[in-house]
Design an enzyme around this catalytic site. Structure first.
Site, PDB file in Angstrom:
ATOM      1  N   ASP A   2       0.910  -1.196   0.065  1.00 51.08           N
ATOM      2  CA  ASP A   2      -0.027   0.050   0.025  1.00 51.08           C
ATOM      3  C   ASP A   2       0.847   1.078   0.001  1.00 51.08           C
ATOM      4  O   ASP A   2       1.648   1.539   0.853  1.00 51.08           O
ATOM      5  CB  ASP A   2      -0.748  -0.070   1.219  1.00 51.08           C
ATOM      6  N   GLY A  27      -5.138   3.513  -7.557  1.00 52.72           N
ATOM      7  CA  GLY A  27      -5.702   3.969  -9.072  1.00 52.72           C
ATOM      8  C   GLY A  27      -4.784   5.019  -9.705  1.00 52.72           C
ATOM      9  O   GLY A  27      -5.452   5.601 -10.695  1.00 52.72           O
ATOM     10  N   ASP A  70     -10.576   3.971  -1.128  1.00 53.71           N
ATOM     11  CA  ASP A  70     -11.182   3.307  -0.257  1.00 53.71           C
ATOM     12  C   ASP A  70     -12.619   3.063  -0.356  1.00 53.71           C
ATOM     13  O   ASP A  70     -13.478   4.062  -0.352  1.00 53.71           O
ATOM     14  CB  ASP A  70     -10.856   3.519   1.261  1.00 53.71           C
TER      15      ASP A  70
HETATM   16  C1  GLA Z   1      -5.282   2.292   2.854  1.00 52.55           C
HETATM   17  C2  GLA Z   1      -5.831   1.156   2.023  1.00 52.55           C
HETATM   18  C3  GLA Z   1      -6.895   0.475   2.758  1.00 52.55           C
HETATM   19  C4  GLA Z   1      -6.482   0.097   4.073  1.00 52.55           C
HETATM   20  C5  GLA Z   1      -5.657   0.991   4.603  1.00 52.55           C
HETATM   21  C6  GLA Z   1      -4.773   0.427   6.097  1.00 52.55           C
HETATM   22  O1  GLA Z   1      -6.430   3.190   3.097  1.00 52.55           O
HETATM   23  O2  GLA Z   1      -6.545   1.938   0.839  1.00 52.55           O
HETATM   24  O3  GLA Z   1      -7.481  -0.731   2.125  1.00 52.55           O
HETATM   25  O4  GLA Z   1      -5.560  -1.075   3.692  1.00 52.55           O
HETATM   26  O5  GLA Z   1      -4.872   1.794   3.979  1.00 52.55           O
HETATM   27  O6  GLA Z   1      -4.275   1.541   6.733  1.00 52.55           O
END
Ligand code: GLA
Length: 393
Positions: free
Chosen positions: A147, A198, A219
């Site tokens: 991430d 994205g 998210d």
């Molecule tokens: C980001 C991701 C989420 C999750 C959080 C965890 O927001 O997009 O899916 O993994 O981090 O902190």
């Protein structure tokens, strides 16, 4: 050992290409499983993960195809003086947890960031990529969600305030490629899930940096407005998905309680048509029969997991009434009639225009009933709901 230099080199190259193709052979259909984030967030514990694994077996989720048990953000502790990452107090023994999950016929997923910190401010993998990959492999990890998080700030710097500049995009690709190479070097097949919301048309380069899947959106949350915005904005991305490489519109919210059953059916139907990863995000130890029935619907899963590996797409939108189709193996077609409006409404579809063969067998997935073949089908679709049809020649 008796070994001519050239033969050794050829053997090494052969072994390396076997490892690379093992990685390439992962995720031939969209990954299915469970992820801790949408319900437990950064408070997730070893006990929650074990309970999820237990529930996946007890509820039949595993046998329906949900095999990954993915720990999201919040498991990380401090690094040892030699840099080795350790889990925090809530995860006393990662290897033991992986063994537990594996013993149930499931696989374990974990989470990190190319930046120094993850989104929830835990330790990221920056500067420790190869070391972390080796640790995950030693624990028995089968899936990594990587991430962007704090690496975003580095992209801003590299791009003089523009994270989408060519220099910043090059840096981002390098960071993802670095972890992919580190995973491959461990020799353990580990699904690589890119999460950078994205940015910079990731669908165009996700496969080149080794991504088996890549998030295409910000998210999700457990609200119809957010889920539907994310889901329906996937229109146009179908040509980027193929076996081993999938668009990921984020994890499922089914069962978390913020949507109606019709809305959750829309969620499941749309994700299936999108050939999206199906990662349940609820507390499976407390799942209701109604929510379980949505997650375990055999035909919805078959649409998602179809071996042809083609993502579906929108073929028409008339105000809030949208028709999406997904081509499937053996001439089958999935057809979703989605009503994004605020009132139940009749929707009509002309099967001849969708290339459905005359007199095809037509099944209404959520009603679990066959529908007599007609060239033109008109059906009432509930508010925020869907009628999902599966046609077989
Ligand atoms: C980001 C991701 C989420 C999750 C959080 C965890 O927001 O997009 O899916 O993994 O981090 O902190």
């Amino acid at each position: 050992m008796f070994c001519f230099k050239r033969i050794c080199l050829a053997t090494a190259l052969f072994l390396f290409s076997c490892v690379v193709s093992a990685q390439e052979n992962l995720a031939r259909t969209p990954p299915m499983g469970w992820n801790s984030w949408n319900h437990f967030f950064q408070r997730v514990t070893d006990a929650d993960v074990r309970a999820a694994a237990d529930a996946m077996v007890a509820t039949g989720m595993r046998d329906a195809g949900y095999v990954y048990v993915n720990i999201d953000d919040g498991w990380q502790g401090e690094r040892r003086p030699d840099g080795t990452i350790q889990s925090n107090d809530r995860f006393p023994d990662m290897k033991a947890l992986a063994d537990y999950v594996h013993a149930k016929g499931l696989k374990l997923g974990i989470y990190s960031s190319p930046g120094p910190k993850t989104c929830a401010k835990f330790e990221g993998s920056y500067g420790h990529e190869a070391q972390d990959a080796r640790t995950y492999a030693a624990w028995g990890v089968d899936y990594l969600k990587y991430d962007l998080c704090s690496f975003g700030a580095m992209l801003q710097t590299a791009g003089n305030g523009n994270a989408a500049s060519p220099a910043a995009v090059a840096l981002q690709k390098q960071a993802y490629r670095k972890m992919h190479d580190a995973l491959v070097a461990t020799g353990r097949p580990i699904v690589f899930s890119l999460c950078q919301y994205g940015m910079s048309n990731v669908w165009e380069w996700g496969p080149d940096v080794g991504g088996n899947l890549w998030r295409t959106t910000g998210d999700i949350s457990d609200k119809y407005d957010r889920m539907s915005l994310i889901g329906f904005e996937q229109a146009g991305l179908s040509r980027y998905a193929r076996p081993g490489h999938w668009n990921d519109p984020d994890m499922l919210e089914i069962g978390n309680g913020g949507m109606t059953l019709d809305e959750y059916k829309t969620h499941m139907s749309l994700w299936a048509i999108l050939a999206a990863p199906l990662l349940a995000g609820n507390d499976l130890s407390k799942v209701t029969p109604e929510h379980l029935a949505i997650l375990e619907n055999k035909n919805a899963i078959a649409i998602d997991q179809d071996p042809l590996g083609k993502q579906g797409d929108r073929i028409s939108a008339l105000g809030p009434y949208e028709v999406w189709t997904k081509p499937m193996a053996n001439g089958r077609t999935a057809i979703g009639l989605f009503n994004r409006g605020e009132l139940a409404h009749d929707m009509t579809v002309d099967l001849r225009l969708l290339g459905v063969s005359r007199n095809a067998h037509v099944h209404d997935v959520w009603a679990n009933a066959d529908v007599p073949y007609r060239d033109v089908i008109t059906t009432l679709v509930p508010k925020h709901g869907v009628v999902l049809l599966l046609t077989t020649p």
